[in-house]
Scaffold this active site. Structure first.
Site, mmCIF file in Angstrom:
data_model
loop_
_atom_site.group_PDB
_atom_site.id
_atom_site.type_symbol
_atom_site.label_atom_id
_atom_site.label_comp_id
_atom_site.label_asym_id
_atom_site.label_seq_id
_atom_site.Cartn_x
_atom_site.Cartn_y
_atom_site.Cartn_z
ATOM 1 N N TYR A 124 0.844 -1.186 0.000
ATOM 2 C CA TYR A 124 0.000 0.000 0.000
ATOM 3 C C TYR A 124 0.884 1.242 0.000
ATOM 4 C CZ TYR A 124 -3.444 3.512 0.906
ATOM 5 O OH TYR A 124 -4.231 4.627 0.768
ATOM 6 N N GLN A 186 -10.656 1.027 1.464
ATOM 7 C CA GLN A 186 -11.155 0.122 0.422
ATOM 8 C C GLN A 186 -10.028 -0.668 -0.245
ATOM 9 O OE1 GLN A 186 -11.563 3.416 0.551
ATOM 10 N NE2 GLN A 186 -11.302 4.426 -1.434
ATOM 11 N N ASN A 209 -2.646 6.600 6.880
ATOM 12 C CA ASN A 209 -3.221 7.377 7.973
ATOM 13 C C ASN A 209 -3.865 6.449 9.006
ATOM 14 O OD1 ASN A 209 -5.696 6.555 6.896
ATOM 15 N ND2 ASN A 209 -6.027 8.486 5.815
ATOM 16 N N SER A 233 3.269 9.707 10.949
ATOM 17 C CA SER A 233 4.717 9.703 11.156
ATOM 18 C C SER A 233 5.114 10.491 12.398
ATOM 19 C CB SER A 233 5.411 10.293 9.929
ATOM 20 O OG SER A 233 6.787 10.032 9.964
ATOM 21 N N GLN A 255 9.570 16.031 9.554
ATOM 22 C CA GLN A 255 8.493 15.099 9.899
ATOM 23 C C GLN A 255 7.172 15.820 10.078
ATOM 24 O OE1 GLN A 255 8.420 11.539 10.118
ATOM 25 N NE2 GLN A 255 10.131 12.151 8.840
ATOM 26 N N HIS A 258 4.810 16.035 7.105
ATOM 27 C CA HIS A 258 4.157 14.828 6.587
ATOM 28 C C HIS A 258 2.644 14.945 6.647
ATOM 29 C CE1 HIS A 258 6.660 11.573 5.235
ATOM 30 N NE2 HIS A 258 7.547 11.799 6.191
ATOM 31 N N GLU A 322 9.350 6.260 16.328
ATOM 32 C CA GLU A 322 9.501 5.672 14.989
ATOM 33 C C GLU A 322 10.890 6.041 14.437
ATOM 34 O OE1 GLU A 322 7.429 6.017 10.564
ATOM 35 O OE2 GLU A 322 7.170 7.614 12.025
ATOM 36 N N HIS A 323 11.144 7.330 14.339
ATOM 37 C CA HIS A 323 12.463 7.839 13.933
ATOM 38 C C HIS A 323 13.122 8.471 15.152
ATOM 39 C CE1 HIS A 323 9.874 8.220 10.264
ATOM 40 N NE2 HIS A 323 10.912 7.629 9.702
ATOM 41 N N ASP A 356 14.708 8.197 4.932
ATOM 42 C CA ASP A 356 13.444 8.258 4.198
ATOM 43 C C ASP A 356 13.635 7.946 2.720
ATOM 44 O OD1 ASP A 356 11.538 8.696 6.087
ATOM 45 O OD2 ASP A 356 11.195 10.801 5.615
ATOM 46 N N GLU A 410 2.023 -36.447 29.826
ATOM 47 C CA GLU A 410 0.966 -35.516 29.410
ATOM 48 C C GLU A 410 -0.347 -36.224 29.111
ATOM 49 O OE1 GLU A 410 3.301 -31.610 27.718
ATOM 50 O OE2 GLU A 410 2.332 -32.932 26.258
ATOM 51 N N HIS A 415 0.541 -40.223 21.000
ATOM 52 C CA HIS A 415 1.877 -39.664 20.767
ATOM 53 C C HIS A 415 2.946 -40.696 21.164
ATOM 54 C CE1 HIS A 415 -0.166 -35.841 20.327
ATOM 55 N NE2 HIS A 415 0.981 -35.198 20.110
#
Length: 431
Positions: A124, A186, A209, A233, A255, A258, A322-323, A356, A410, A415
């Site tokens: 994506y 979607q 987002n 971000s 940043q 963004h 994140e960064h 980036d 067990e 087994h």
């Protein structure tokens, strides 16, 4: 920016909160769209593309003609830059390949692990105010290196129902031919369920987002894996008096531009640094084309003074950025004690922008504190490990009794029997 001086530890959680919407505000919309796409397929994609992107779509797939036209519409300098970034990213991710691991745990008992590519993946690529063609490099290159058989790319169309030429140029450079003009919730739903136009995939990659983030999380309920929760971000810089204030300000703004829901934070043991950076932010902000977006992000952001390096490190690990830019005299102390971060940038001349775009590391990273438990995208993100084992007659004789005892303890008689029958057969052969 909001300046905070020496906050108490009990205040950290509230202080470090992200400017995100509550999940309940988003979930209803995501569920509605998922149900519609599951039931109506392409028809639902057209409905929501019209609603959110303002364009009526007949065909979602990008044609060969569009790929060819895009080639001539991208400038030579931009092509050159993309190719250099491509080579660096490919170099770094190719180096992440690891050989099979093979061990004889007991004489005659051989175990090994091999990696296999995930066969079908969806990428994506966000659009909107800034189509992120660089994200194609970050996702498609490791997908190709891993050997994924089917790679599908989705990105939201513009008002003319097209994708930016640079998106198509970069996709083709990376060997991606299945590109679809659909975005948002979607698109994630289409990759989750499959439609007449778009095939279902096994794992979905890519930032977006907050709606896309929740959509990806919902996809996991339908048996589709995701790379990580990756939403708006964020950047945290730790800087002392050895840092250059104008550089720090530029990183914060890089940043902030963004999106309005981005967040940037400066942590410092120097009050003078906070003041200098705040002044530089105000000055540089006025020069930015995306000034209005950055302004809103800056309103969500903070300048935090802490008295010691230890306090700074502990606060940063609590945030899990994140960064993360480290620009201090005592660099090694911060690096040694970094527990939670998506990607780390070290020194005055290592801007986050390098990661980036073109240094080679991946920019698809966990946000919203998920760096505490998730890694950023890497070659292994597109692969899975399969274990193998082979036991010889000798190995069964040496290990069999151990398995029998454990299985019986067990209460799993079948087994035990699976081993007992083999041991009896081997004893017959010996006799």
């Amino acid at each position: 920016m909001n300046k905070i001086y020496d906050p108490k530890r009990q205040e950290w959680e509230a202080l470090l909160s992200r400017p995100t919407q509550k999940l309940g505000d988003i979930e209803e919309t995501v569920n509605t769209i998922f149900t519609a796409v599951q039931e109506k397929g392409d028809e639902a994609l057209r409905t929501y593309t019209q609603k959110f992107d303002g364009v009526q779509m007949k065909n979602f797939e990008v044609s060969e003609q569009s790929f060819n036209e895009a080639e001539s519409l991208v400038s030579a300098p931009l092509k050159k830059a993309i190719k250099q970034a491509y080579e660096n990213i490919k170099c770094f991710h190719k180096a992440q390949r690891t050989p099979a691991i093979r061990v004889e745990t007991t004489p005659g008992v051989e175990c090994w692990q091999e990696k296999r590519p995930i066969q079908k993946v969806g990428l994506y690529i966000p659009g909107g105010t800034a189509p992120l063609f660089s994200t194609i490099l970050m996702l498609a290159i490791p997908a190709q290196l891993a050997g994924c058989k089917e790679i599908i790319l989705c990105s939201p169309p513009d008002s003319n129902g097209e994708l930016p030429p640079v998106i198509l140029y970069t996709a083709r450079l990376c060997g991606i031919t299945k590109v679809f003009k659909v975005g948002g919730i979607q698109a994630i739903a289409a990759l989750t369920f499959g439609t007449k136009s778009i095939s279902k995939v096994y794992k979905i990659f890519g930032p977006g987002n907050q709606y896309v983030t929740v959509a990806k999380q919902l996809a996991t309920k339908y048996g589709v894996a995701i790379d990580m929760p990756a939403g708006p971000s964020e950047l945290l810089v730790v800087a002392d008096d050895t840092a250059e204030p104008s550089f720090v300000a530029s990183d914060l703004l890089s940043q902030a531009e963004h999106g309005t829901d981005s967040q940037v934070i400066l942590v410092s043991t120097s009050k003078e640094m906070l003041t200098a950076v705040e002044k530089d932010v105000e000055h540089q902000l006025q020069q930015l084309p995306r000034k209005e977006i950055a302004k809103q992000a800056i309103a969500n952001s903070k300048l935090i003074f802490v008295p010691t390096d230890t306090d700074a490190v502990e606060l940063i690990n609590e945030y899990g950025p994140e960064h993360y830019i480290v620009c201090v005299k005592n660099t090694q102390f911060y690096l040694d004690n970094t527990a939670n971060a998506g990607s780390v940038f070290i020194g005055n001349y290592t801007p986050e922008s390098a990661g980036d775009y073109a240094s080679g590391t991946n920019h698809t990273l966990p946000t919203n504190g998920y760096a505490k438990q998730y890694s950023g995208v890497n070659l292994d993100s597109f692969m899975k490990s399969i274990t193998f084992q082979k036991i010889s007659e000798k190995g069964m004789l040496l290990l069999g009794e151990t398995i029998e005892i454990m299985a019986e303890a067990e209460g799993l008689q079948a087994h035990k029997n699976a081993v007992t029958l083999r041991l009896e057969k081997l004893k017959e052969t010996v006799n």
